[in-house]
Design an enzyme around this catalytic site. Sequence first.
Site, PDB file in Angstrom:
ATOM      1  N   SER A 139       0.866  -1.177   0.000  1.00 61.86           N
ATOM      2  CA  SER A 139       0.000   0.000   0.000  1.00 61.86           C
ATOM      3  C   SER A 139       0.899   1.223   0.000  1.00 61.86           C
ATOM      4  CB  SER A 139      -0.882   0.002   1.256  1.00 61.86           C
ATOM      5  OG  SER A 139      -1.519   1.249   1.462  1.00 61.86           O
ATOM      6  N   TYR A 152      -2.479  -1.351  10.307  1.00 56.28           N
ATOM      7  CA  TYR A 152      -2.399  -1.449   8.850  1.00 56.28           C
ATOM      8  C   TYR A 152      -1.052  -0.916   8.351  1.00 56.28           C
ATOM      9  CZ  TYR A 152      -4.011  -1.134   3.974  1.00 56.28           C
ATOM     10  OH  TYR A 152      -4.153  -1.291   2.622  1.00 56.28           O
TER      11      TYR A 152
END
Length: 257
Positions: A139, A152
């Site tokens: 990401s 995350y």
Amino acid sequence: MILQGKRAVVTGSNSGIGLGIAEELAKAGAEVIINSFTDRPEDHALAADLAARHGVAVRYIAADMSDGAACRALIEQAGGCDILVNNAGIQHVAPIDEFPVDAWNRIIAINLNSAFHTTAAALPGMRAKGWGRIVNVASAHGLTASPFKSAYVAAKHGVVGLSKTTALETAGQGITCNAVCPGYVLTPLVEAQIPDQMKVHNMDRETVIREVMLQRQPSRQFATTEQMGGTVVFLCSPHADQITGTAISVDGGWTAL
């Protein structure tokens, strides 16, 4: 059909980015195994549809990516793989001091630990063949951070680090490992959020996309699942034989800031 004769396993691939990647791999001629934690008739129907449209073998195998043993069993049930795409992931948003421990553990397990387990299971077969491609979907948050996303961000930074280590351990063996770092991608999940954001901010669709959802993405455009899949196919192609240990951003300039 540059990937004809190759078998690809894509985790977390019955929707969104994972399904887009599976679609492009099938278009390129690969046999594809798609995966999620459910085992519904529609999951197997999705595999049959991909197979019919692209003329390749596609199977659906259910496996819980929070379970290390299940991750390794997925590779075994697939019969090994030439291409491994670790895409499965979940998210939770909360301040660190209020972050639920169960949510933290589950995010680390699914977003990071699963990639370790599938990679460990897939590497012996790749080494035996002298060829393999591992693509870890990280990401923009694998390269930068945002508040309230501690688990995350930690997991995705870990995925980038795992990709580099895997690349170093397999250098010169015909195997590459890279991380793809998307920004905001227009998936059904993101699409479903747009009407609510329009109401909350009293904005039209284009304005809420540009000024709210894509505020950190300088292009002010979503990446697409097709673009994500195309990037993965490129990394699996001969053109990328010497690309390994790299994090490739598909984020409209987000991490250039």
